[in-house]
Design a protein around this motif. Sequence first.
Motif, PDB file in Angstrom:
ATOM      1  N   ALA A  14       0.836  -1.203   0.000  1.00 35.56           N
ATOM      2  CA  ALA A  14       0.000   0.000   0.000  1.00 35.56           C
ATOM      3  C   ALA A  14       0.868   1.249   0.000  1.00 35.56           C
ATOM      4  CB  ALA A  14      -0.908  -0.010   1.219  1.00 35.56           C
ATOM      5  N   THR A  15       0.492   2.222  -0.815  1.00 29.42           N
ATOM      6  CA  THR A  15       1.208   3.494  -0.858  1.00 29.42           C
ATOM      7  C   THR A  15       0.281   4.666  -0.549  1.00 29.42           C
ATOM      8  OG1 THR A  15       0.735   3.841  -3.195  1.00 29.42           O
ATOM      9  CG2 THR A  15       2.736   2.624  -2.667  1.00 29.42           C
ATOM     10  N   THR A  16      -1.009   4.385  -0.544  1.00 22.83           N
ATOM     11  CA  THR A  16      -2.010   5.449  -0.447  1.00 22.83           C
ATOM     12  C   THR A  16      -3.058   5.055   0.578  1.00 22.83           C
ATOM     13  OG1 THR A  16      -1.708   5.951  -2.784  1.00 22.83           O
ATOM     14  CG2 THR A  16      -3.753   6.736  -1.769  1.00 22.83           C
ATOM     15  N   THR A  17      -3.521   6.010   1.359  1.00 21.83           N
ATOM     16  CA  THR A  17      -4.640   5.779   2.268  1.00 21.83           C
ATOM     17  C   THR A  17      -5.859   6.516   1.744  1.00 21.83           C
ATOM     18  OG1 THR A  17      -3.274   5.416   4.215  1.00 21.83           O
ATOM     19  CG2 THR A  17      -5.534   6.111   4.604  1.00 21.83           C
ATOM     20  N   LEU A  18      -6.944   5.773   1.579  1.00 21.95           N
ATOM     21  CA  LEU A  18      -8.205   6.357   1.152  1.00 21.95           C
ATOM     22  C   LEU A  18      -9.081   6.553   2.387  1.00 21.95           C
ATOM     23  CD1 LEU A  18     -10.422   5.161  -1.809  1.00 21.95           C
ATOM     24  CD2 LEU A  18     -11.396   5.437   0.466  1.00 21.95           C
ATOM     25  N   SER A  19      -9.610   7.757   2.524  1.00 23.42           N
ATOM     26  CA  SER A  19     -10.562   8.014   3.609  1.00 23.42           C
ATOM     27  C   SER A  19     -11.754   8.754   3.027  1.00 23.42           C
ATOM     28  CB  SER A  19      -9.902   8.817   4.733  1.00 23.42           C
ATOM     29  OG  SER A  19      -9.372  10.030   4.242  1.00 23.42           O
ATOM     30  N   TYR A  20     -12.844   8.770   3.760  1.00 22.49           N
ATOM     31  CA  TYR A  20     -14.050   9.400   3.220  1.00 22.49           C
ATOM     32  C   TYR A  20     -14.919   9.901   4.355  1.00 22.49           C
ATOM     33  CZ  TYR A  20     -15.553   4.622   4.202  1.00 22.49           C
ATOM     34  OH  TYR A  20     -15.768   3.419   4.807  1.00 22.49           O
ATOM     35  N   ALA A  21     -15.786  10.838   4.007  1.00 25.51           N
ATOM     36  CA  ALA A  21     -16.717  11.398   4.983  1.00 25.51           C
ATOM     37  C   ALA A  21     -18.081  11.521   4.322  1.00 25.51           C
ATOM     38  CB  ALA A  21     -16.243  12.769   5.450  1.00 25.51           C
ATOM     39  N   TYR A  22     -19.033  10.791   4.871  1.00 26.47           N
ATOM     40  CA  TYR A  22     -20.376  10.817   4.291  1.00 26.47           C
ATOM     41  C   TYR A  22     -20.981  12.211   4.368  1.00 26.47           C
ATOM     42  CZ  TYR A  22     -20.564   5.745   3.967  1.00 26.47           C
ATOM     43  OH  TYR A  22     -20.318   4.441   3.628  1.00 26.47           O
ATOM     44  N   ALA A  23     -20.774  12.896   5.478  1.00 27.10           N
ATOM     45  CA  ALA A  23     -21.392  14.210   5.668  1.00 27.10           C
ATOM     46  C   ALA A  23     -20.934  15.196   4.597  1.00 27.10           C
ATOM     47  CB  ALA A  23     -21.069  14.747   7.051  1.00 27.10           C
ATOM     48  N   GLN A  24     -19.674  15.081   4.197  1.00 26.09           N
ATOM     49  CA  GLN A  24     -19.137  16.007   3.198  1.00 26.09           C
ATOM     50  C   GLN A  24     -19.157  15.415   1.792  1.00 26.09           C
ATOM     51  OE1 GLN A  24     -16.312  15.907   6.385  1.00 26.09           O
ATOM     52  NE2 GLN A  24     -15.312  17.663   5.456  1.00 26.09           N
ATOM     53  N   ARG A  25     -19.576  14.167   1.671  1.00 25.46           N
ATOM     54  CA  ARG A  25     -19.571  13.472   0.367  1.00 25.46           C
ATOM     55  C   ARG A  25     -18.228  13.632  -0.313  1.00 25.46           C
ATOM     56  NH1 ARG A  25     -24.654  12.273  -2.096  1.00 25.46           N
ATOM     57  NH2 ARG A  25     -26.373  12.652  -0.687  1.00 25.46           N
ATOM     58  N   THR A  26     -17.191  13.379   0.414  1.00 27.79           N
ATOM     59  CA  THR A  26     -15.843  13.577  -0.092  1.00 27.79           C
ATOM     60  C   THR A  26     -14.989  12.345   0.190  1.00 27.79           C
ATOM     61  OG1 THR A  26     -16.015  15.949   0.302  1.00 27.79           O
ATOM     62  CG2 THR A  26     -13.809  15.063  -0.002  1.00 27.79           C
ATOM     63  N   VAL A  27     -14.175  12.013  -0.807  1.00 32.00           N
ATOM     64  CA  VAL A  27     -13.188  10.934  -0.677  1.00 32.00           C
ATOM     65  C   VAL A  27     -11.809  11.571  -0.792  1.00 32.00           C
ATOM     66  CG1 VAL A  27     -12.304   8.803  -1.687  1.00 32.00           C
ATOM     67  CG2 VAL A  27     -14.758   9.265  -1.735  1.00 32.00           C
ATOM     68  N   TRP A  28     -10.914  11.196   0.106  1.00 32.36           N
ATOM     69  CA  TRP A  28      -9.552  11.727   0.047  1.00 32.36           C
ATOM     70  C   TRP A  28      -8.557  10.613  -0.234  1.00 32.36           C
ATOM     71  CZ3 TRP A  28     -12.931  13.266   3.984  1.00 32.36           C
ATOM     72  CH2 TRP A  28     -13.273  14.638   3.996  1.00 32.36           C
ATOM     73  N   LEU A  29      -7.561  10.942  -1.039  1.00 31.90           N
ATOM     74  CA  LEU A  29      -6.408  10.071  -1.225  1.00 31.90           C
ATOM     75  C   LEU A  29      -5.196  10.785  -0.642  1.00 31.90           C
ATOM     76  CD1 LEU A  29      -6.939   8.932  -4.937  1.00 31.90           C
ATOM     77  CD2 LEU A  29      -7.441   7.631  -2.869  1.00 31.90           C
ATOM     78  N   GLU A  35      -0.694   5.873  10.769  1.00 37.79           N
ATOM     79  CA  GLU A  35      -1.578   5.071  11.601  1.00 37.79           C
ATOM     80  C   GLU A  35      -2.529   4.272  10.716  1.00 37.79           C
ATOM     81  OE1 GLU A  35      -2.468   5.832  15.260  1.00 37.79           O
ATOM     82  OE2 GLU A  35      -0.494   6.741  15.467  1.00 37.79           O
ATOM     83  N   ASP A  36      -2.670   3.002  11.032  1.00 38.83           N
ATOM     84  CA  ASP A  36      -3.588   2.144  10.303  1.00 38.83           C
ATOM     85  C   ASP A  36      -4.944   2.235  10.981  1.00 38.83           C
ATOM     86  OD1 ASP A  36      -4.749   0.309   8.710  1.00 38.83           O
ATOM     87  OD2 ASP A  36      -3.543  -1.391   9.392  1.00 38.83           O
ATOM     88  N   SER A  37      -5.915   2.842  10.320  1.00 37.56           N
ATOM     89  CA  SER A  37      -7.236   3.002  10.904  1.00 37.56           C
ATOM     90  C   SER A  37      -8.237   2.089  10.213  1.00 37.56           C
ATOM     91  CB  SER A  37      -7.703   4.453  10.758  1.00 37.56           C
ATOM     92  OG  SER A  37      -9.090   4.531  11.015  1.00 37.56           O
ATOM     93  N   PRO A  38      -9.095   1.420  10.991  1.00 37.91           N
ATOM     94  CA  PRO A  38     -10.107   0.549  10.360  1.00 37.91           C
ATOM     95  C   PRO A  38     -11.123   1.328   9.541  1.00 37.91           C
ATOM     96  CG  PRO A  38     -10.439   0.684  12.742  1.00 37.91           C
ATOM     97  CD  PRO A  38      -9.141   1.377  12.441  1.00 37.91           C
ATOM     98  N   ALA A  39     -11.204   2.642   9.734  1.00 37.08           N
ATOM     99  CA  ALA A  39     -12.153   3.458   8.971  1.00 37.08           C
ATOM    100  C   ALA A  39     -11.628   3.781   7.579  1.00 37.08           C
ATOM    101  CB  ALA A  39     -12.456   4.749   9.719  1.00 37.08           C
ATOM    102  N   ASN A  40     -10.323   3.598   7.371  1.00 37.97           N
ATOM    103  CA  ASN A  40      -9.713   3.943   6.096  1.00 37.97           C
ATOM    104  C   ASN A  40      -9.357   2.683   5.315  1.00 37.97           C
ATOM    105  OD1 ASN A  40      -9.864   6.593   6.948  1.00 37.97           O
ATOM    106  ND2 ASN A  40      -7.797   6.562   7.783  1.00 37.97           N
ATOM    107  N   HIS A  41      -8.982   2.900   4.055  1.00 39.72           N
ATOM    108  CA  HIS A  41      -8.559   1.788   3.215  1.00 39.72           C
ATOM    109  C   HIS A  41      -7.185   2.108   2.652  1.00 39.72           C
ATOM    110  CE1 HIS A  41     -12.589   0.084   3.330  1.00 39.72           C
ATOM    111  NE2 HIS A  41     -13.052   1.294   3.055  1.00 39.72           N
ATOM    112  N   ASP A  42      -6.288   1.171   2.766  1.00 38.32           N
ATOM    113  CA  ASP A  42      -4.957   1.338   2.184  1.00 38.32           C
ATOM    114  C   ASP A  42      -4.963   0.736   0.783  1.00 38.32           C
ATOM    115  OD1 ASP A  42      -4.084   2.475   4.536  1.00 38.32           O
ATOM    116  OD2 ASP A  42      -3.401   0.562   5.365  1.00 38.32           O
ATOM    117  N   LEU A  43      -4.387   1.460  -0.154  1.00 43.37           N
ATOM    118  CA  LEU A  43      -4.390   1.006  -1.547  1.00 43.37           C
ATOM    119  C   LEU A  43      -2.998   1.104  -2.148  1.00 43.37           C
ATOM    120  CD1 LEU A  43      -7.555   2.909  -2.845  1.00 43.37           C
ATOM    121  CD2 LEU A  43      -7.417   0.495  -2.215  1.00 43.37           C
ATOM    122  N   CYS A  44      -2.729   0.248  -3.134  1.00 39.81           N
ATOM    123  CA  CYS A  44      -1.508   0.387  -3.925  1.00 39.81           C
ATOM    124  C   CYS A  44      -1.701   1.557  -4.905  1.00 39.81           C
ATOM    125  CB  CYS A  44      -1.221  -0.907  -4.673  1.00 39.81           C
ATOM    126  SG  CYS A  44      -2.440  -1.306  -5.933  1.00 39.81           S
TER     127      CYS A  44
END
Length: 75
Positions: A14-29, A35-44
Motif C-alpha cells: 500500500a502506498t495510499t490511504t483512502l478516507s471518506y466522509a459521508y457528511a461532506q460526500r468527499t473521498v480523500w487520497l 496510523e492504520d485506521s479501520p475506517a480507512n482503506h490502504d491502496l496500492c
Amino acid sequence: MNRRCARPGCGRPATTTLSYAYAQRTVWLDDLHAEDSPANHDLCAPHADRTHPPKGWDLKDRRELAPVHRLRYAG
Ligand SMILES: [Zn+2]
C-alpha cells in the motif's frame, strides 16, 4: 509496518490511504497514513489511481507523489 492493498486479490504494498466522509460526500487520497485506521482503506498506487468516488461525491487527491497520468472523472 507492512500494509497491503485492500483490494481483493491484489496484495501489492500500500502506498495510499483512502478516507471518506459521508457528511461532506468527499473521498480523500493521501500518502499512506502512519496510523492504520479501520475506517480507512490502504491502496496500492494503481488501485488508488483508479479510484473514483460515488456519484455526487468529490475526490480530493492530496498525495505528494502524483502520477504522471492523472485520471479525471466528470461529475
Ligand atoms: Zn491494489
